[in-house]
Design an enzyme around this catalytic site. Sequence first.
Site, short mmCIF file in Angstrom:
data_model
loop_
_atom_site.label_atom_id
_atom_site.label_comp_id
_atom_site.label_asym_id
_atom_site.label_seq_id
_atom_site.Cartn_x
_atom_site.Cartn_y
_atom_site.Cartn_z
N HIS A 106 28.13 27.91 23.76
CA HIS A 106 27.16 28.43 24.74
C HIS A 106 26.19 29.35 24.00
O HIS A 106 26.51 30.48 23.68
CB HIS A 106 27.89 29.22 25.83
N HIS A 140 21.93 30.60 23.40
CA HIS A 140 20.50 30.60 23.76
C HIS A 140 19.69 30.70 22.48
O HIS A 140 19.77 31.73 21.78
CB HIS A 140 20.18 31.78 24.68
N ASN A 164 17.67 27.02 29.50
CA ASN A 164 16.87 27.92 30.37
C ASN A 164 15.67 28.51 29.62
O ASN A 164 15.54 29.72 29.48
CB ASN A 164 17.74 29.03 30.98
N LYS A 211 23.62 22.06 32.62
CA LYS A 211 23.93 23.44 32.98
C LYS A 211 23.39 23.78 34.36
O LYS A 211 22.19 23.65 34.60
CB LYS A 211 23.31 24.37 31.93
N HIS A 253 26.96 28.56 35.47
CA HIS A 253 26.86 30.02 35.51
C HIS A 253 27.42 30.42 36.87
O HIS A 253 26.74 30.28 37.89
CB HIS A 253 25.41 30.48 35.35
N HIS A 275 31.06 31.56 30.26
CA HIS A 275 31.23 33.00 30.04
C HIS A 275 32.03 33.69 31.14
O HIS A 275 31.51 34.54 31.86
CB HIS A 275 29.88 33.71 29.83
N ASP A 315 27.21 33.03 24.22
CA ASP A 315 26.15 33.45 25.15
C ASP A 315 25.20 34.41 24.44
O ASP A 315 24.60 35.28 25.08
CB ASP A 315 26.71 34.08 26.42
N ALA A 371 18.66 40.93 30.68
CA ALA A 371 20.10 40.71 30.47
C ALA A 371 20.31 39.81 29.26
O ALA A 371 19.66 38.77 29.14
CB ALA A 371 20.71 40.07 31.71
O1 DOR Z 1 23.00 37.92 29.85
C1 DOR Z 1 22.57 36.78 29.96
N1 DOR Z 1 21.47 36.39 29.30
N2 DOR Z 1 23.20 35.92 30.78
C2 DOR Z 1 22.70 34.71 31.06
O2 DOR Z 1 23.30 34.01 31.82
C3 DOR Z 1 21.42 34.28 30.50
C4 DOR Z 1 21.10 35.01 29.27
C5 DOR Z 1 19.66 34.84 28.84
O3 DOR Z 1 19.19 33.69 28.82
O4 DOR Z 1 19.03 35.83 28.49
ZN ZN Z 2 23.99 31.94 28.79
#
Ligand code: DOR
Ligand code: ZN
Length: 337
Positions: free
Chosen positions: A12, A14, A40, A95, A134, A168, A240, A256
């Site tokens: 997982h 990004h 995303n 996802k 999620h 997560h 994550d 976040a």
């Molecule tokens: O903390 C997070 N950041 N949780 C998520 O589900 C997405 C991620 C983000 O893409 O920044």
């Molecule tokens: Zn994530």
Amino acid sequence: MKIVLKSPLDMHLHLRDGDMLESIARCSSRYFAGAIVMPNLVMPVTSIDEVISYKKRVLKAIGDDKFEPYMTLFFKSDYRYNFLKEAKEYIKAIKLYPSGITTNSEGGVSSFEIDDLRETLEAMSELNIPLLVHGETNGFVMDREKEFSSFYEKIALTFPKLKIVMEHITDKNSVELLNRHDNLYATITLHHLLITLDDVAGGLLRPHLFCKPIAKRYEDREALQKVALNGHPKVMFGSDSAPHPRDKKESCGCAAGIFSAPVALSALCELFEKNDKLENLQKFISDNAIKIYGIKPIKKEIVLEKKEFLVPQKYGNVVPMFAGEKLSWSSYESTSS
Ligand code: DOR
Ligand code: ZN
């Protein structure tokens, strides 16, 4: 002291796009043999052309590193069987985000009625495409994941052949769910194994530890540690790791996401060693994922050496977890790999 990890996988991740992708991709591709790449982006990845072109940009950003990006689509309830049949060749999973629950998820799902999702989920089940979720409602922030569990149970029972990965997971209730349904699996992050809400907001607020789902209670962390450290076969590592520019984290309205890719292996090694469970790290970091996803990762050996690693303050303009701190294990690719 040294240990060797075979083909570590981050299930997982990004990687973002554009300049951010260029500046952080190698923080993963240096240490991992592959990763499930989240869809995303600002414009979520929803077509085969977008998957193909995003993958190209990822491969360009990692340069010569031996690393396979496992691509994903952003879940939409109107994907049809024939589209997914064609897409399956290019993706490893889809996802699902509840609409608006986290970064760039506005185009996510707003109805959790099975009938509204049935066509896509049925096709995924038939085509054996895993569903990654999620799992949070928009209720009280500490209860969001628990409140989501009724949806997990509903889809697990309605589509018994569909592989569902609870992404997560952060609370003990999710750990219990794992054992209740054969087709439920989970990823666990480094940060949820290490921190609780106290670390985020118990003293001065620490924006670089703010993520979704938020870190929970001590008993939740204990339940997560128990399954990860014991190499529970339905549990995989998924960092994550979610980079945001420093000014978006250290600001009023903090984004976040925790950027953990460059420290993940070292910090996991420390945790498994401290608990006398180093022998199970290989399962958590690769073997379980290989079985669950049925993948054959690139062969790559990463050496973890008991040698101080001073974590940089920044990678580009992103502050990593443990910035400026010392970890007790360093990692690098084996020359024989
Ligand atoms: O903390 C997070 N950041 N949780 C998520 O589900 C997405 C991620 C983000 O893409 O920044
Ligand atoms: Zn994530």
